[in-house]
Design an enzyme around this catalytic site. Structure first.
Site, PDB file in Angstrom:
ATOM      1  N   TYR A 145      18.403 -25.649  69.559  1.00  0.00           N
ATOM      2  CA  TYR A 145      18.503 -25.666  68.093  1.00  0.00           C
ATOM      3  C   TYR A 145      19.954 -25.657  67.626  1.00  0.00           C
ATOM      4  O   TYR A 145      20.254 -26.094  66.528  1.00  0.00           O
ATOM      5  CB  TYR A 145      17.798 -24.444  67.481  1.00  0.00           C
ATOM      6  CG  TYR A 145      16.294 -24.550  67.398  1.00  0.00           C
ATOM      7  CD1 TYR A 145      15.569 -25.230  68.367  1.00  0.00           C
ATOM      8  CD2 TYR A 145      15.607 -23.961  66.350  1.00  0.00           C
ATOM      9  CE1 TYR A 145      14.198 -25.323  68.283  1.00  0.00           C
ATOM     10  CE2 TYR A 145      14.234 -24.044  66.264  1.00  0.00           C
ATOM     11  CZ  TYR A 145      13.535 -24.729  67.237  1.00  0.00           C
ATOM     12  OH  TYR A 145      12.181 -24.813  67.139  1.00  0.00           O
ATOM     13  N   LYS A 190      11.371 -23.001  81.993  1.00  0.00           N
ATOM     14  CA  LYS A 190      11.041 -24.243  82.699  1.00  0.00           C
ATOM     15  C   LYS A 190      12.070 -24.377  83.820  1.00  0.00           C
ATOM     16  O   LYS A 190      12.856 -25.334  83.892  1.00  0.00           O
ATOM     17  CB  LYS A 190      11.090 -25.420  81.702  1.00  0.00           C
ATOM     18  CG  LYS A 190      10.619 -26.731  82.239  1.00  0.00           C
ATOM     19  CD  LYS A 190       9.103 -26.841  82.419  1.00  0.00           C
ATOM     20  CE  LYS A 190       8.734 -28.161  83.073  1.00  0.00           C
ATOM     21  NZ  LYS A 190       7.293 -28.234  83.427  1.00  0.00           N
ATOM     22  N   ASP A 222       4.778 -24.767  80.441  1.00  0.00           N
ATOM     23  CA  ASP A 222       3.537 -25.555  80.337  1.00  0.00           C
ATOM     24  C   ASP A 222       2.341 -24.719  80.768  1.00  0.00           C
ATOM     25  O   ASP A 222       1.303 -24.691  80.117  1.00  0.00           O
ATOM     26  CB  ASP A 222       3.642 -26.871  81.137  1.00  0.00           C
ATOM     27  CG  ASP A 222       4.284 -26.727  82.500  1.00  0.00           C
ATOM     28  OD1 ASP A 222       4.716 -25.605  82.852  1.00  0.00           O
ATOM     29  OD2 ASP A 222       4.353 -27.733  83.237  1.00  0.00           O
ATOM     30  N   ASP A 246       9.371 -20.722  69.576  1.00  0.00           N
ATOM     31  CA  ASP A 246       8.896 -21.312  68.323  1.00  0.00           C
ATOM     32  C   ASP A 246       7.500 -21.897  68.531  1.00  0.00           C
ATOM     33  O   ASP A 246       6.563 -21.621  67.776  1.00  0.00           O
ATOM     34  CB  ASP A 246       9.883 -22.400  67.879  1.00  0.00           C
ATOM     35  CG  ASP A 246       9.517 -23.016  66.541  1.00  0.00           C
ATOM     36  OD1 ASP A 246       8.924 -22.308  65.699  1.00  0.00           O
ATOM     37  OD2 ASP A 246       9.815 -24.204  66.334  1.00  0.00           O
ATOM     38  N   ASP A 250       3.497 -20.059  67.465  1.00  0.00           N
ATOM     39  CA  ASP A 250       2.496 -20.721  66.598  1.00  0.00           C
ATOM     40  C   ASP A 250       1.166 -20.854  67.341  1.00  0.00           C
ATOM     41  O   ASP A 250       0.099 -20.610  66.782  1.00  0.00           O
ATOM     42  CB  ASP A 250       2.962 -22.130  66.176  1.00  0.00           C
ATOM     43  CG  ASP A 250       3.684 -22.128  64.828  1.00  0.00           C
ATOM     44  OD1 ASP A 250       4.366 -21.130  64.516  1.00  0.00           O
ATOM     45  OD2 ASP A 250       3.562 -23.131  64.093  1.00  0.00           O
TER      46      ASP A 250
HETATM   47  C1  IPM Z   1      10.077 -20.649  62.548  1.00  0.00           C
HETATM   48  C2  IPM Z   1      10.198 -21.979  61.882  1.00  0.00           C
HETATM   49  C3  IPM Z   1      11.660 -22.410  61.907  1.00  0.00           C
HETATM   50  C4  IPM Z   1      12.073 -22.498  63.351  1.00  0.00           C
HETATM   51  C5  IPM Z   1      11.980 -23.706  61.176  1.00  0.00           C
HETATM   52  C6  IPM Z   1      11.569 -23.640  59.723  1.00  0.00           C
HETATM   53  C7  IPM Z   1      13.424 -24.079  61.312  1.00  0.00           C
HETATM   54  O1  IPM Z   1       9.377 -22.902  62.507  1.00  0.00           O
HETATM   55  O2  IPM Z   1      10.702 -19.678  62.080  1.00  0.00           O
HETATM   56  O3  IPM Z   1       9.353 -20.549  63.526  1.00  0.00           O
HETATM   57  O4  IPM Z   1      11.764 -23.486  64.026  1.00  0.00           O
HETATM   58  O5  IPM Z   1      12.685 -21.573  63.841  1.00  0.00           O
HETATM   59 MG    MG Z   2       8.071 -22.080  63.951  1.00  0.00          MG
END
Ligand code: IPM
Ligand code: MG
Length: 374
Positions: A145, A190, A222, A246, A250
């Protein structure tokens, strides 16, 4: 603990951000009233709303206010008008990334719990997820990032780099957390392909003997993505780099039943930041349907960070009570049964103020009972 005075910078951001932040503030005000603390809230712009108002996703004034604050509450940022335009030079996300970097928020802590009352809401099999309870430690200011990125004549690149120190400081936090939980740490990487991942393993292996009670294991990302869904109960603390964290956090939200439930804390050497893990959910903006619980639980993490364990415990109890009584937004409740964002927030704040109510309050009474704080 005596009376505490805290200044909280509020970056409610875009989409549903302002709505969910309002509910978290309501709950924090209820905590202040009940326990005699003083919280002041300093609203600042970040994200698409800041670009619209100032041309910059993170105005200097916002950054200054964050440096001056005792903690930061963030809603969500992002707007489809930028997502769909790959050539946009200024983007809301740049504000968040710069904020994380400027404040040195290197560790993003994301707890994921499968609440018993919600297991049916998960599309996953109940017996697989019931009792799952894990905590992600996602590195937040390094990796791909933040590496050099750019275009070449006919391509593009994003560099991923990590230093030993960047890995060690978050690894220590993760080991400490594991020591206070179920003594298990899983490093996700990884390392069969990436040099940075091999460095993560090396540094974690060096640190591990300092925490002899914590069992460490290693998973390729993975495989980890599959294991999370196959057998989430195997995980306690998951330590991983920025992008893997990240993505996997999710994914893990499916275990909890809704992305709208998951809070996070980002910590570093200075002021800490608390935000739900969900995004700005632009389709729901202004409709009073977004789930405020992730932001309310983020406020609870803020209280813990202030050392206010009883207060944080009460907020979590109030959330569990709302889940139990099915005072839930449409993501977790049939449309006909669903409550609005502010009803859910008010119900939780009401519990914080008054404790349990004998009977389920009528919808309008939820608002009435709160007249003292709003
Ligand atoms: C998170 C979000 C952010 C990230 C985005 C909005 C830049 O997805 O906080 O998980 O990828 O870190
Ligand atoms: Mg995110």
């Amino acid at each position: 603990m005596g009376v505490l005075k805290k200044r909280i910078a509020v970056l409610s951001g875009d989409g549903i951000g302002p709505e969910v932040c309002n509910e978290a503030i309501k709950v924090l005000e209820a905590v202040a009233e009940r326990f005699g603390h003083q919280f002041t809230f300093d609203a600042q712009l970040m994200g698409a709303c800041a670009i619209d108002a100032t041309g910059k996703p993170l105005p200097e004034e916002t950054l200054d206010a964050c440096f001056d604050a005792d903690a930061i509450l963030l809603g969500a940022i992002g707007d489809p008008k930028y997502d769909n335009d790959p050539s946009a030079k200024v983007r809301p996300e740049q504000g968040l990334l710069r904020l994380r970097k400027s404040l040195g928020l290197y560790a993003n802590i994301r707890p994921v719990t499968a609440y018993d009352v919600l297991v049916e809401h998960s599309p996953l099999k109940n017996d697989r997820i019931k009792g799952a309870d894990m905590m992600f430690f996602r590195e937040l200011t390094g990796g791909i990032y933040f590496g050099d990125k750019g275009r070449t004549a006919d391509g593009a690149y994003d560099h991923c780099t990590y230093s030993r120190d960047e890995i060690a400081r978050i690894a220590h936090l993760a080991f400490q957390a594991a020591g206070n939980r179920r003594n298990k740490l899983t490093l996700v990487d990884k390392a069969n392909v990436l040099e940075t991942s091999r460095l993560w393993r090396e540094v974690v292996q060096e640190i591990a003997p300092t925490y002899p009670d914590v069992a460490v294991d290693y998973l390729f990302v993975d495989n980890a993505a599959m294991q999370l869904i196959l057998n989430p109960k195997q995980f306690d603390v998951i330590l991983t780099e920025n992008m893997f964290g990240d993505i996997l956090s999710d994914e893990a939200s499916v275990i909890a039943g809704s992305l709208g439930l998951l809070p996070s804390a980002s910590v570093g050497d200075r002021v800490a930041l608390f935000e739900p893990i969900h995004g700005s959910y632009p389709q729901a903006k202004g409709r009073n349907i977004a789930n405020p619980i992730a932001t309310i639980l983020s406020a609870a993490m803020m209280l813990e960070h202030f050392g206010l364990q009883d207060e944080a415990g009460l907020v979590k109890e109030a959330v569990l009570n709302a889940l139990d009584k099915k005072i839930l937004t449409p993501d977790l409740n049939a449309a006909t049964m669903a409550y609005t964002t502010d009803q859910v927030g008010s119900f939780i704040a009401y519990y914080v103020l008054e404790g349990a109510t004998e009977t389920l309050p009528h919808r309008s009474n939820i608002e009435l009972g709160l007249s003292t704080i709003i």
